[in-house]
Design a protein around this motif. Structure first.
Motif, PDB file in Angstrom:
ATOM      1  N   HIS A 134      -5.404   9.194   1.873  1.00 11.16           N
ATOM      2  CA  HIS A 134      -5.926   7.987   1.240  1.00 11.16           C
ATOM      3  C   HIS A 134      -6.646   7.090   2.240  1.00 11.16           C
ATOM      4  CE1 HIS A 134      -1.772   6.636   2.294  1.00 11.16           C
ATOM      5  NE2 HIS A 134      -2.296   5.440   2.393  1.00 11.16           N
TER       6      HIS A 134
ATOM      7  N   GLN B 273      -3.694  -1.088  -7.420  1.00 10.01           N
ATOM      8  CA  GLN B 273      -3.148   0.255  -7.500  1.00 10.01           C
ATOM      9  C   GLN B 273      -1.828   0.141  -8.243  1.00 10.01           C
ATOM     10  OE1 GLN B 273      -1.932   4.153  -4.790  1.00 10.01           O
ATOM     11  NE2 GLN B 273      -2.322   2.215  -3.751  1.00 10.01           N
TER      12      GLN B 273
ATOM     13  N   SER C 133     -10.930   3.640  -5.434  1.00  8.86           N
ATOM     14  CA  SER C 133     -10.528   2.352  -4.864  1.00  8.86           C
ATOM     15  C   SER C 133     -11.583   1.796  -3.919  1.00  8.86           C
ATOM     16  CB  SER C 133      -9.178   2.482  -4.149  1.00  8.86           C
ATOM     17  OG  SER C 133      -9.254   3.399  -3.073  1.00  8.86           O
TER      18      SER C 133
ATOM     19  N   ARG D   8       1.072   9.851  -2.551  1.00  7.85           N
ATOM     20  CA  ARG D   8       0.400  10.493  -1.417  1.00  7.85           C
ATOM     21  C   ARG D   8       0.201  11.970  -1.751  1.00  7.85           C
ATOM     22  NH1 ARG D   8       3.480   7.942   3.894  1.00  7.85           N
ATOM     23  NH2 ARG D   8       2.826   5.785   3.543  1.00  7.85           N
TER      24      ARG D   8
ATOM     25  N   CYS E  79       0.735  -1.262   0.000  1.00  8.25           N
ATOM     26  CA  CYS E  79       0.000   0.000   0.000  1.00  8.25           C
ATOM     27  C   CYS E  79       0.761   1.308   0.000  1.00  8.25           C
ATOM     28  CB  CYS E  79      -0.980   0.019   1.162  1.00  8.25           C
ATOM     29  SG  CYS E  79      -1.123   1.523   2.069  1.00  8.25           S
TER      30      CYS E  79
ATOM     31  N   ASN F 255      -8.705  -1.275   4.436  1.00 10.17           N
ATOM     32  CA  ASN F 255      -8.118  -0.206   3.621  1.00 10.17           C
ATOM     33  C   ASN F 255      -6.923  -0.662   2.805  1.00 10.17           C
ATOM     34  OD1 ASN F 255      -8.662   2.668   5.867  1.00 10.17           O
ATOM     35  ND2 ASN F 255     -10.002   1.743   4.339  1.00 10.17           N
ATOM     36  N   ASN F 256      -6.379  -1.870   3.089  1.00 11.15           N
ATOM     37  CA  ASN F 256      -5.321  -2.404   2.230  1.00 11.15           C
ATOM     38  C   ASN F 256      -5.248  -3.917   2.361  1.00 11.15           C
ATOM     39  OD1 ASN F 256      -3.846  -2.812   4.669  1.00 11.15           O
ATOM     40  ND2 ASN F 256      -1.919  -2.253   3.708  1.00 11.15           N
TER      41      ASN F 256
ATOM     42  N   ASP G 130      -4.847  -2.813  -3.161  1.00  5.35           N
ATOM     43  CA  ASP G 130      -3.447  -2.742  -3.591  1.00  5.35           C
ATOM     44  C   ASP G 130      -3.028  -3.881  -4.491  1.00  5.35           C
ATOM     45  OD1 ASP G 130      -2.856  -0.327  -2.435  1.00  5.35           O
ATOM     46  OD2 ASP G 130      -2.025  -1.196  -0.610  1.00  5.35           O
TER      47      ASP G 130
ATOM     48  N   GLN H  14     -10.189   8.682   2.382  1.00  9.33           N
ATOM     49  CA  GLN H  14     -10.937   8.540   1.128  1.00  9.33           C
ATOM     50  C   GLN H  14     -11.308   7.087   0.848  1.00  9.33           C
ATOM     51  OE1 GLN H  14      -8.571  10.629  -1.836  1.00  9.33           O
ATOM     52  NE2 GLN H  14      -9.624  12.540  -1.383  1.00  9.33           N
ATOM     53  N   ARG H  15     -10.428   6.146   1.170  1.00  5.01           N
ATOM     54  CA  ARG H  15     -10.764   4.737   0.984  1.00  5.01           C
ATOM     55  C   ARG H  15     -11.950   4.356   1.868  1.00  5.01           C
ATOM     56  NH1 ARG H  15      -4.941   1.444   0.334  1.00  5.01           N
ATOM     57  NH2 ARG H  15      -4.269   2.639  -1.492  1.00  5.01           N
TER      58      ARG H  15
ATOM     59  N   SER I 185      -3.325   7.982  -7.752  1.00  2.44           N
ATOM     60  CA  SER I 185      -4.607   7.371  -8.087  1.00  2.44           C
ATOM     61  C   SER I 185      -5.708   7.979  -7.232  1.00  2.44           C
ATOM     62  CB  SER I 185      -4.533   5.856  -7.875  1.00  2.44           C
ATOM     63  OG  SER I 185      -3.525   5.287  -8.679  1.00  2.44           O
TER      64      SER I 185
ATOM     65  N   GLU J  78      -8.299   7.902  -4.827  1.00  6.72           N
ATOM     66  CA  GLU J  78      -8.660   6.948  -3.790  1.00  6.72           C
ATOM     67  C   GLU J  78     -10.167   6.785  -3.610  1.00  6.72           C
ATOM     68  OE1 GLU J  78      -6.749   4.897  -2.519  1.00  6.72           O
ATOM     69  OE2 GLU J  78      -4.726   5.676  -2.575  1.00  6.72           O
TER      70      GLU J  78
END
Length: 350
Positions: free
Chosen positions: A195, A297, A162, A140, A23, A249-250, A277, A198-199, A157, A159
């Motif tokens: 991120h 990602q 995602s 980031r 991530c 989140n990851n 990810d 936002q995720r 990207s 987020e």
């Protein structure tokens, strides 16, 4: 947008220095102080007008984990194509070290720096320290995007996309079961990172938009993108909480949850666990049926796009020139797309 085959040779060497954290949000620093690698090509690649040929650029990474090592390889590939001298530095999650490397790059006459932020709120300090150098933030995003201009840009990207894919896939899963109300456990990354927020926001919004009423089975578990921390935090809830899915989140935290499920004697294929990810281990878990889906990602694409943004800043072109990435409305952000990964396409990412 992948160049996996092209990068195999570069990546093997880079990955030997990496740690498996996923991530780009890991707290695990790698490498020794001052650790650096250099990519250089005398060919000049496709550079035009002499603005790029032989230009010196420093890539400053917050750490050197699996994701960021892949990003580094993508940047090195672009550097070789266009004939710039790219030096990589590992800040080991130390903001003071980031600023030190920016100062060193300026003092050495670098044309630009590519910075993977340790602290999204510190972007203004970095821009000030950079002086006349071009600045490309990668992966980031600065918390204050008003800093971006014709000399300071961002490549990464979106987020919101995602988490959106996670929500869409979970909504489809539960609709097929005739279920529109669910309870979830959320494994959350490091607080304060753009991120992370936002995720989290985007997956819950997507569930709602797709007709699913989702409520917390527990307070969010802030596991800082770490696999072992996630496993420890979620283990007490595995057999006591009432939940229908696990949102992470990851991938690293999702894998920690899967290990906790298995330790409790629960088949993870019976509880949809979703990550982000598409790391090596994450994709393997999807292939094995243990993780419901993840979201690719494109670390390689982010590194490649960041280096091409440097080239384009130096040549006065749009920062996505020579790539198939999209610009935002300001022209100061180049978006590298996410791709959902499930059992049907996971082989493409392994």
């Amino acid at each position: 947008y992948m160049r996996k085959k092209l990068l195999v040779g570069i990546l093997v060497g880079v990955m030997a220095m990496g740690t498996l954290a996923g991530c780009g949000g890991s707290d695990n620093g790698g490498g020794a102080e001052g650790d650096s690698t250099v990519a250089n090509s005398g060919s000049g690649g496709g550079a035009e007008g002499g603005a790029v040929e032989g230009a010196e650029v420093t890539l400053i990474m917050s750490s050197r984990d699996e994701f960021l090592s892949t990003l580094e390889a993508g940047a090195q590939a672009a550097a070789k194509e266009v004939g710039i001298k790219l030096t990589s530095q590992d800040a080991q999650n130390d903001q003071a070290r980031v600023l030190q490397y920016v100062e060193t790059a300026k003092n050495n006459g670098n044309a630009a720096v590519i910075v993977n932020l340790v602290d999204a709120d510190a972007a203004e300090q970095i821009v000030e320290a950079a002086g006349d150098m071009k600045v490309v933030f990668v992966n980031r995003r600065p918390s204050d995007v008003s800093l971006l201009n014709e000399n300071v840009v961002y490549v990464g990207s979106d987020e919101m996309q995602s988490g959106g894919y996670q929500g869409q896939y979970l909504a489809e899963y539960f609709k097929e079961k005739g279920q529109t109300e669910i309870k979830y456990i959320l494994l959350k990354g490091t607080e304060g990172l753009v991120h992370t927020e936002q995720r989290t926001e985007s997956v819950l919004a997507a569930l709602e938009e797709n007709g699913i009423t989702a409520t917390e089975a527990s307070a969010p578990l802030v596991a800082d993108y770490d696999r072992a921390t996630a496993q420890d935090m979620i283990s007490p809830l595995i057999t006591t909480a009432d939940y229908d899915c696990i949102i992470s989140n990851n991938d690293a935290m999702a894998l920690g949850a899967i290990e906790a499920l298995e330790a409790a004697g629960i088949d993870p294929s019976t509880i949809p666990v979703v990550g982000i990810d598409a790391t090596v281990d994450g994709c393997q878990a999807v292939a094995d049926g243990k993780m419901y889906m993840t979201v690719f990602q494109d670390a390689d694409g982010q590194g490649y796009g960041a280096c091409m943004a440097v080239v384009n800043l130096l040549e006065g072109n749009p920062i996505n020139e020579g790539t198939d990435f999209e610009l935002d409305d300001t022209g100061y952000i180049s978006w590298i797309p996410f791709t959902p990964v499930d059992k049907d396409n996971v082989a493409d990412y392994m």
